[in-house]
Design a protein around this motif. Structure first.
Motif, short mmCIF file in Angstrom:
data_model
loop_
_atom_site.label_atom_id
_atom_site.label_comp_id
_atom_site.label_asym_id
_atom_site.label_seq_id
_atom_site.Cartn_x
_atom_site.Cartn_y
_atom_site.Cartn_z
N ASN A 24 0.82 -1.21 0.00
CA ASN A 24 0.00 0.00 0.00
C ASN A 24 0.86 1.26 0.00
O ASN A 24 0.54 2.23 -0.70
CB ASN A 24 -0.95 0.00 1.20
CG ASN A 24 -2.04 -1.04 1.04
OD1 ASN A 24 -2.38 -1.44 -0.06
ND2 ASN A 24 -2.58 -1.50 2.16
N TYR A 51 -8.44 10.08 -0.71
CA TYR A 51 -8.74 8.71 -0.30
C TYR A 51 -9.54 7.96 -1.36
O TYR A 51 -9.29 6.79 -1.60
CB TYR A 51 -9.48 8.70 1.04
CG TYR A 51 -8.59 8.75 2.25
CD1 TYR A 51 -7.47 9.58 2.32
CD2 TYR A 51 -8.86 7.96 3.36
CE1 TYR A 51 -6.66 9.64 3.43
CE2 TYR A 51 -8.05 8.00 4.48
CZ TYR A 51 -6.96 8.83 4.51
OH TYR A 51 -6.15 8.87 5.62
N GLU A 55 -8.40 4.47 -2.91
CA GLU A 55 -9.25 3.28 -2.84
C GLU A 55 -9.40 2.65 -4.22
O GLU A 55 -9.47 1.43 -4.35
CB GLU A 55 -10.62 3.63 -2.27
CG GLU A 55 -10.63 3.87 -0.78
CD GLU A 55 -11.99 4.26 -0.27
OE1 GLU A 55 -12.45 3.60 0.68
OE2 GLU A 55 -12.59 5.23 -0.80
N ARG A 60 -7.58 -0.39 0.89
CA ARG A 60 -8.73 -0.20 1.78
C ARG A 60 -8.59 1.12 2.53
O ARG A 60 -7.50 1.52 2.92
CB ARG A 60 -8.81 -1.35 2.79
CG ARG A 60 -9.16 -2.66 2.15
CD ARG A 60 -9.48 -3.69 3.22
NE ARG A 60 -9.92 -4.91 2.59
CZ ARG A 60 -9.33 -6.07 2.74
NH1 ARG A 60 -8.27 -6.19 3.52
NH2 ARG A 60 -9.80 -7.13 2.12
N ARG A 61 -9.71 1.78 2.74
CA ARG A 61 -9.73 3.09 3.40
C ARG A 61 -8.97 3.08 4.73
O ARG A 61 -8.20 3.98 5.01
CB ARG A 61 -11.17 3.56 3.61
CG ARG A 61 -11.27 4.95 4.22
CD ARG A 61 -12.68 5.50 4.15
NE ARG A 61 -12.97 6.05 2.85
CZ ARG A 61 -12.71 7.30 2.48
NH1 ARG A 61 -12.16 8.13 3.32
NH2 ARG A 61 -13.00 7.73 1.28
N ASN A 62 -9.15 2.03 5.52
CA ASN A 62 -8.49 1.98 6.83
C ASN A 62 -7.00 1.65 6.73
O ASN A 62 -6.29 1.68 7.73
CB ASN A 62 -9.20 1.01 7.78
CG ASN A 62 -9.14 -0.42 7.31
OD1 ASN A 62 -8.70 -0.72 6.20
ND2 ASN A 62 -9.60 -1.33 8.15
N SER A 63 -6.51 1.38 5.53
CA SER A 63 -5.08 1.11 5.32
C SER A 63 -4.33 2.31 4.75
O SER A 63 -3.10 2.29 4.68
CB SER A 63 -4.91 -0.08 4.37
OG SER A 63 -5.49 -1.24 4.92
#
Length: 132
Positions: A24, A51, A55, A60-63
């Motif tokens: 990422n 973001y 994506e 992933r958004r939380n990554s």
């Protein structure tokens, strides 16, 4: 060579290899290079990494935040504008020059990555592989 390009110094490439960046973080780094080229190299220090676009790269958004922090810790990028309340944060690729926002005068690269060496064990393994 066709189209825009960015010269990435060998030392930066070796630094990336030694740091063993996550997939990422690598994707975001490449995204910022592409962003830099899409502005003809004139917006370093004001590069956006929205973001929703990240994506779209499969992150992933939380990554996203951990990957950005990984790049900052490695000294490869610097956050120049925090962003808040739907404002997009802005970034600088630290191995490239920037322009002073007020005067437009070119400012030398901060080269923060040079002050953030890789952990010794990983650095030794990379040197052994590269023959350096």
């Amino acid at each position: 060579m066709e189209g825009p390009f960015v010269q990435v110094p060998r030392g930066v490439v070796q630094h990336i290899l030694a740091r063993r960046l996550s997939v990422n973080a690598y994707r975001i780094f490449m995204f910022l290079l592409e962003e830099h080229m899409s502005h003809a190299g004139t917006e370093n220090g004001r590069l956006a990494a929205p973001y929703n676009q990240l994506e779209g790269l499969g992150i992933r958004r939380n990554s996203i935040r951990p990957a950005l922090l990984e790049l900052i810790e490695a000294g490869l990028i610097r956050r120049t504008d925090e962003g808040y309340m739907r404002q997009i944060a802005r970034y600088e690729l630290t191995f490239l020059h920037t322009r002073d926002r007020e005067t437009g005068v070119s400012v030398a690269a901060s080269d923060l990555w040079k002050r953030r060496p890789a952990p010794p064990s990983e650095k030794a393994e990379t040197q052994a592989v590269s023959g350096v």
